[in-house]
Enzyme design. Sequence first.
Site, PDB file in Angstrom:
ATOM      1  CG  HIS A 135      -2.126  -0.846   1.095  1.00 47.45           C
ATOM      2  ND1 HIS A 135      -2.102  -2.196   1.410  1.00 47.45           N
ATOM      3  CD2 HIS A 135      -3.391  -0.579   0.679  1.00 47.45           C
ATOM      4  CE1 HIS A 135      -3.308  -2.711   1.186  1.00 47.45           C
ATOM      5  NE2 HIS A 135      -4.095  -1.754   0.740  1.00 47.45           N
ATOM      6  CE  LYS A 139      -4.137  -0.560   4.678  1.00 47.93           C
ATOM      7  NZ  LYS A 139      -5.497  -0.040   4.937  1.00 47.93           N
TER       8      LYS A 139
END
Length: 250
Positions: A135, A139
């Site tokens: 990611h 995040k």
Amino acid sequence: MIRVSVVGAKGRMGSHVVDAVNGAADAQLALALDAGDDLTAITPDNTDVVVEFTVPSVSLDNVLALVKQGVNVVVGTTGWTDDKLAQVKAALAEAPREGQTVFIAPNFAISAVLADHFAKVAAPYFESAEVIELHHPTKVDAPSGTAIHTAQAIGEARRAAGLGDMPDATETDGGSRGQVVDGVHVHAVRLRGLNAHEEVLFGNAGEQLTIRADSFDRISFMPGVLLAVRKVASGAYPGLTVGLDHFLDL
Ligand SMILES: NC(=O)c1ccc[n+]([C@@H]2O[C@H](COP(=O)([O-])OP(=O)(O)OC[C@H]3O[C@@H](n4cnc5c(N)ncnc54)[C@H](O)[C@@H]3O)[C@@H](O)[C@H]2O)c1
């Protein structure tokens, strides 16, 4: 035409939903509301389905209010717990209109939902399985909820197939083997330039299978959102449904 109202319409996801509804041949935008707007403006007279993408701290209250107002809700906001889901079920049991629906999807990306399903199908046939999620570096949680869900699905499928522990001779581990979820090692990568990606690796002696889902942009969630809007508007799913897999004929 399905009349769709959007709550959280000024947010990153909500503004994409407004565009997706405006671009759909079978839907039309009713109301686009955000923080500070009056939710009671949304009624069955102007709206068939509400799409809610706000923040976890307000989503439950929004959903409970909308159910009371007699409208169906499609929810993308994260942070749902068993207790919150029970409150939604209780509200639906007392809903003013028969057959009212709340649909919650932790992940609207069809690629991710299918990857999860394919992993479940493959799991009984491989000795080893590991999950890698990758990611963007902003995040805040690791591993992703989707990766945890995938690992749990693999663990469950392995148990049902009578598979034992995976082979692993590791004696010392400084953390590199990842988090173990339901017997499955899950690894998280955070890298500038990535968005949301997941890879499931399966291995047997002499063969491997890799299942990979890549979401490059928030727009990847919109086909899933529109699918949910259509399914909910059809009236075929009264009550609470969680997970886009229920709408994919799997
Ligand atoms: N299910 C999925 O596939 C999926 C995908 C991406 C993001 N998400 C989740 O969706 C949510 C929204 O994400 P985002 O990136 O759009 O966030 P965001 O911060 O860009 O947008 C949230 C919006 O909600 C509004 N808002 C806050 N309180 C409100 C209230 N009481 N009533 C109405 N609007 C209110 C904010 O003003 C903002 O415009 C998050 O929980 C995120 O994790 C889910």
